[in-house]
Scaffold this motif. Structure first.
Motif, PDB file in Angstrom:
ATOM      1  N   ARG A 209       0.654  -1.759   0.361  1.00 28.47           N
ATOM      2  CA  ARG A 209       0.079   0.144   0.254  1.00 28.47           C
ATOM      3  C   ARG A 209       0.976   1.401   0.532  1.00 28.47           C
ATOM      4  NH1 ARG A 209      -2.502   2.921   3.590  1.00 28.47           N
ATOM      5  NH2 ARG A 209      -1.467   2.158   5.434  1.00 28.47           N
ATOM      6  N   CYS A 210       0.568   2.159  -1.098  1.00 26.02           N
ATOM      7  CA  CYS A 210       1.311   3.227  -0.367  1.00 26.02           C
ATOM      8  C   CYS A 210       0.909   4.612  -0.467  1.00 26.02           C
ATOM      9  CB  CYS A 210       2.109   3.120  -2.601  1.00 26.02           C
ATOM     10  SG  CYS A 210       2.599   4.995  -3.052  1.00 26.02           S
ATOM     11  N   VAL A 211       1.319   5.088   0.241  1.00 27.76           N
ATOM     12  CA  VAL A 211       0.049   6.423   0.778  1.00 27.76           C
ATOM     13  C   VAL A 211       1.360   7.506   0.797  1.00 27.76           C
ATOM     14  CG1 VAL A 211      -0.904   8.041   2.787  1.00 27.76           C
ATOM     15  CG2 VAL A 211      -0.646   5.053   2.348  1.00 27.76           C
ATOM     16  N   ALA A 212       0.955   8.371  -0.849  1.00 28.36           N
ATOM     17  CA  ALA A 212       1.892   9.762  -0.863  1.00 28.36           C
ATOM     18  C   ALA A 212       1.095  10.926   0.299  1.00 28.36           C
ATOM     19  CB  ALA A 212       1.595   9.978  -2.116  1.00 28.36           C
TER      20      ALA A 212
ATOM     21  N   GLN B  52       8.897  -5.673  -0.802  1.00 28.63           N
ATOM     22  CA  GLN B  52       9.716  -4.956  -0.743  1.00 28.63           C
ATOM     23  C   GLN B  52      10.427  -4.526  -1.489  1.00 28.63           C
ATOM     24  OE1 GLN B  52      12.277  -6.989   1.997  1.00 28.63           O
ATOM     25  NE2 GLN B  52      10.919  -8.129   3.256  1.00 28.63           N
ATOM     26  N   THR B  53      10.853  -4.867  -2.405  1.00 29.90           N
ATOM     27  CA  THR B  53      11.169  -4.430  -3.389  1.00 29.90           C
ATOM     28  C   THR B  53      10.722  -2.514  -4.154  1.00 29.90           C
ATOM     29  OG1 THR B  53      13.013  -6.235  -4.347  1.00 29.90           O
ATOM     30  CG2 THR B  53      12.596  -4.195  -6.350  1.00 29.90           C
ATOM     31  N   ALA B  54       8.921  -3.493  -4.866  1.00 24.83           N
ATOM     32  CA  ALA B  54       8.208  -2.489  -4.952  1.00 24.83           C
ATOM     33  C   ALA B  54       8.342  -1.079  -3.620  1.00 24.83           C
ATOM     34  CB  ALA B  54       6.860  -2.637  -4.752  1.00 24.83           C
ATOM     35  N   GLY B  55       8.101  -1.505  -2.442  1.00 27.25           N
ATOM     36  CA  GLY B  55       8.327  -0.728  -1.366  1.00 27.25           C
ATOM     37  C   GLY B  55       8.838   0.143  -1.723  1.00 27.25           C
ATOM     38  N   LEU B  56      10.546  -0.003  -1.805  1.00 25.08           N
ATOM     39  CA  LEU B  56      11.790   0.479  -1.053  1.00 25.08           C
ATOM     40  C   LEU B  56      11.665   1.415  -2.564  1.00 25.08           C
ATOM     41  CD1 LEU B  56      13.915  -1.933  -0.742  1.00 25.08           C
ATOM     42  CD2 LEU B  56      13.733  -0.852   1.295  1.00 25.08           C
ATOM     43  N   GLN B  57      11.034   1.551  -3.761  1.00 31.00           N
ATOM     44  CA  GLN B  57      11.541   1.793  -4.863  1.00 31.00           C
ATOM     45  C   GLN B  57      10.165   2.873  -4.190  1.00 31.00           C
ATOM     46  OE1 GLN B  57      10.774  -0.485  -7.721  1.00 31.00           O
ATOM     47  NE2 GLN B  57      13.041  -0.022  -8.350  1.00 31.00           N
ATOM     48  N   LEU B  58       9.088   2.584  -4.407  1.00 29.86           N
ATOM     49  CA  LEU B  58       8.011   4.022  -3.440  1.00 29.86           C
ATOM     50  C   LEU B  58       8.495   4.488  -2.502  1.00 29.86           C
ATOM     51  CD1 LEU B  58       5.208   1.731  -4.039  1.00 29.86           C
ATOM     52  CD2 LEU B  58       5.450   4.284  -5.383  1.00 29.86           C
ATOM     53  N   SER B  59       8.598   4.622  -1.719  1.00 26.06           N
ATOM     54  CA  SER B  59       9.869   4.966  -0.294  1.00 26.06           C
ATOM     55  C   SER B  59      10.704   5.261  -0.452  1.00 26.06           C
ATOM     56  CB  SER B  59      10.230   3.807   0.606  1.00 26.06           C
ATOM     57  OG  SER B  59       9.480   3.388   1.188  1.00 26.06           O
ATOM     58  N   ALA B  60      11.720   5.181  -1.524  1.00 23.24           N
ATOM     59  CA  ALA B  60      12.491   6.309  -2.045  1.00 23.24           C
ATOM     60  C   ALA B  60      12.145   7.233  -2.996  1.00 23.24           C
ATOM     61  CB  ALA B  60      14.051   5.457  -3.372  1.00 23.24           C
ATOM     62  N   SER B  61      11.036   7.087  -3.305  1.00 23.07           N
ATOM     63  CA  SER B  61      10.317   8.288  -4.725  1.00 23.07           C
ATOM     64  C   SER B  61       9.833   9.279  -3.316  1.00 23.07           C
ATOM     65  CB  SER B  61       9.050   7.461  -5.509  1.00 23.07           C
ATOM     66  OG  SER B  61       8.347   7.003  -5.545  1.00 23.07           O
ATOM     67  N   GLY B  62       9.205   9.127  -2.074  1.00 26.15           N
ATOM     68  CA  GLY B  62       9.015   9.906  -0.841  1.00 26.15           C
ATOM     69  C   GLY B  62       7.474   9.038  -0.871  1.00 26.15           C
ATOM     70  N   ASP B  63       6.924   8.153  -0.809  1.00 25.47           N
ATOM     71  CA  ASP B  63       5.513   8.176  -0.453  1.00 25.47           C
ATOM     72  C   ASP B  63       6.278   6.924   1.309  1.00 25.47           C
ATOM     73  OD1 ASP B  63       5.281   8.638  -2.665  1.00 25.47           O
ATOM     74  OD2 ASP B  63       4.748   6.542  -3.484  1.00 25.47           O
ATOM     75  N   THR B  64       4.710   6.648   1.305  1.00 28.11           N
ATOM     76  CA  THR B  64       5.149   6.336   3.114  1.00 28.11           C
ATOM     77  C   THR B  64       4.334   4.627   1.912  1.00 28.11           C
ATOM     78  OG1 THR B  64       4.461   7.976   4.348  1.00 28.11           O
ATOM     79  CG2 THR B  64       3.611   6.045   5.164  1.00 28.11           C
ATOM     80  N   VAL B  65       4.696   3.697   2.579  1.00 22.71           N
ATOM     81  CA  VAL B  65       4.502   2.718   2.461  1.00 22.71           C
ATOM     82  C   VAL B  65       4.543   1.783   3.378  1.00 22.71           C
ATOM     83  CG1 VAL B  65       4.913   0.646   0.985  1.00 22.71           C
ATOM     84  CG2 VAL B  65       5.760   3.009  -0.043  1.00 22.71           C
ATOM     85  N   THR B  66       3.456   0.732   3.091  1.00 18.86           N
ATOM     86  CA  THR B  66       2.876  -0.481   4.523  1.00 18.86           C
ATOM     87  C   THR B  66       3.211  -1.616   3.666  1.00 18.86           C
ATOM     88  OG1 THR B  66       1.231  -0.014   4.706  1.00 18.86           O
ATOM     89  CG2 THR B  66       1.742   0.878   6.566  1.00 18.86           C
ATOM     90  N   ILE B  67       3.217  -2.790   3.949  1.00 17.37           N
ATOM     91  CA  ILE B  67       3.455  -3.980   3.540  1.00 17.37           C
ATOM     92  C   ILE B  67       2.661  -5.301   4.249  1.00 17.37           C
ATOM     93  CG2 ILE B  67       4.109  -6.549   2.539  1.00 17.37           C
ATOM     94  CD1 ILE B  67       6.253  -4.400   1.564  1.00 17.37           C
ATOM     95  N   SER B  68       1.574  -5.514   3.691  1.00 23.02           N
ATOM     96  CA  SER B  68       0.460  -6.620   4.453  1.00 23.02           C
ATOM     97  C   SER B  68       0.350  -7.515   4.123  1.00 23.02           C
ATOM     98  CB  SER B  68      -0.537  -5.711   4.400  1.00 23.02           C
ATOM     99  OG  SER B  68      -0.887  -4.483   4.878  1.00 23.02           O
ATOM    100  N   ARG B  69       0.770  -8.497   4.841  1.00 28.22           N
ATOM    101  CA  ARG B  69       0.687 -10.101   4.126  1.00 28.22           C
ATOM    102  C   ARG B  69      -0.428 -10.939   4.712  1.00 28.22           C
ATOM    103  NH1 ARG B  69       3.885 -14.457   4.509  1.00 28.22           N
ATOM    104  NH2 ARG B  69       2.531 -16.616   3.636  1.00 28.22           N
TER     105      ARG B  69
END
Lengths: 254, 222
Positions: free
Chosen positions: A6-9, A87-104
């Motif tokens: 989940r990506c939250v801008a 995690q890979t997608a999350g790290l990239q989104l975080s690097a672009s300034g997004d707040t990211v949560t990962i849920s299983r």
């Protein structure tokens, strides 16, 4: 077996562009090891089992139960790869300034560890939702006739609340979605069937654009891989790629 | 230096030791007798209960029968009627689903007299009544299927009369049966090849042509 990213801008001005998910992979590693997903048995000793529900922030991942290895020709256990792809997608989104949560998630509509609860129980989502998991067909009896549905296999067991189909997609809610949210389904054959696909069902239910693939998918450390060619490592970056390098199809609500 | 700490009973005190053994036997004989009686009673109760299979076992047995091509023959088809509440007569030409590898059965979810059991397959495609092989979902690679069976626990089911076409209601022991009939068996590649080879000598040239193509595709899928 699912990872939901989940990506939250950070505010409307910083919301990711609609095509952010398509450009994510362009900035990634160019290593060449590739690994086939789900329908292909992982090579021995490369991946540890990893399948059932974890729900966590990306900085504190929890590891769940191992996946299923149901014998020859039926190895659905992709080890840690959904997690690594998330995690890979999350790290990239975080690097672009997004707040990211990962849920299983394991279930469709359970109060905990479910796709439904993860979409509504983690605050407002204004960016994009990316799903990593298995997909295929669920054959369910309807009025005495076995009926085939396009499905996301959210959990690892063939029990009804672990599959998302057109029959139970109503459990999902967009109540915590911003207007520009997109939903990407990274799983095999989610777009198969067009208007009868699970991708279309999700788009209709959530009233948001959904991206999905008609073909099977595999894992690779190469963000541009077109076919699998070897084992991916047990660390990031790992990408889920469509066979033949196919682009995702867009499904708008109908 | 060598020494023996304790004399062995059999060498030095047979009478004493025999006496101890007898004491044990005195205690253990009634216990053994009681256990024997309990066991016999339990066995009697067990044999008097109906041979009820669990929902998972019912699905497992049907899937095994199908995977091995058990329903290719008329005898096998009607033997499989035992798994269904309301079976259907054997069609003149079968339609098959071909899987890669083997199936697996998930856990049963039981709610009173109803149960749900799921089976998982990696499906290659279908063979229709003209022996034509069509890839599952037109996909070049196998697709994952989860097939859900609903079972009910009942002492009433339908069975065929002697004509093997007409159903009649039968009262029998309480047992789990699959509620919805599965007309298309899911078979292994080996069984599918066996089926096509047995039918390939059809007088219909289209069927012969389809059979040759299907055999080529299935051989590559093994």
């Amino acid at each position: 077996m699912v990872l939901l990213l989940r990506c939250v801008a950070k505010g409307a001005a910083e919301q990711p562009a609609p095509d952010t998910k398509l450009t994510l992979e362009m900035r990634a590693s160019t290593a060449s090891k590739i690994y086939a997903l789900s329908t292909y048995r992982p090579r021995k000793g490369t991946i540890r089992p990893y399948a059932r529900g974890f729900l966590s922030e990306i900085s504190s991942c929890r590891v769940g139960d191992p996946g299923r290895n149901n014998g020859p020709g039926h190895m659905w256990n992709v080890g840690n790869l959904f997690n690594l792809a998330g995690q890979t997608a999350g790290l990239q989104l975080s690097a672009s300034g997004d707040t990211v949560t990962i849920s299983r998630v394991t279930y469709v509509s359970s109060p905990t560890q479910s796709l439904a609860s993860s979409l509504t129980g983690n605050g407002l989502i204004s960016g994009q939702v990316i799903y990593f998991g298995h997909g295929g067909s669920a054959i369910i009896p309807v009025n005495g006739t076995p009926t085939k549905y396009s499905a996301l296999f959210v959990g690892q067991d063939p029990v009804s609340d672990e599959n998302l189909t057109a029959r139970n997609v109503g459990a999902l809610s967009n109540s915590m979605f911003g207007p520009n949210v997109t939903f990407t389904l990274n799983n095999c054959h989610a777009a198969m069937g067009g208007t009868t696909s699970i991708a279309q069902s999700v788009a209709n239910q959530l009233r948001r654009r959904v991206y999905a693939y008609t073909v099977g998918m595999f894992f690779s450390v190469d963000p541009h891989a077109r076919v699998p060619n070897g084992n991916p490592p047990n660390h990031t970056p790992v990408y889920m790629r469509a066979w033949g390098g196919s682009n995702p199809q867009a499904f708008d609500p109908q | 230096m060598s020494y023996r700490s304790e004399p062995r009973a059999s060498e030095h005190c047979p009478g004493k030791c025999f006496g101890r053994a007898s004491a044990r036997q005195i205690v253990s004989v009634p216990v053994l007798f009681a256990l024997l009686m309990l066991g016999t009673t339990a066995a009697t109760i067990a044999t008097s209960l109906p041979d009820e299979k669990s929902p998972r076992e019912v699905v497992q047995q049907l899937c095994r029968l199908d995977a091995d091509g058990g329903r290719f023959t008329e005898r096998g088809w009607y033997r499989a009627t035992q798994f269904f509440v309301r079976p259907e007569p054997m069609p003149s030409a079968l339609s098959l689903v071909v899987m890669k590898g083997d199936f697996s059965i998930g856990p049963a979810k039981v709610h009173g007299t109803e149960a749900e059991v799921g089976a998982e397959y990696l499906v290659l495609g279908r063979i229709d009544s003209t022996l034509r092989f069509v890839r599952a979902d037109d996909s070049p690679e196998p697709t994952k299927w989860r097939y859900f069976y609903t079972l009910i626990l009942s002492d009433v089911h339908s069975d065929f009369k002697e004509d093997r076409q007409t159903l009649r209601e039968v009262h029998g022991p309480l047992e789990w049966r699959i509620k919805d009939f599965q007309a298309q068996p899911v078979v292994s590649v080996v069984a599918a090849i066996r089926y096509v080879e047995a039918k390939r000598s059809s007088p219909n040239p289209m069927i012969r042509r389809n059979a040759a193509r299907t055999l080529a595709e299935l051989s590559n899928s093994q």
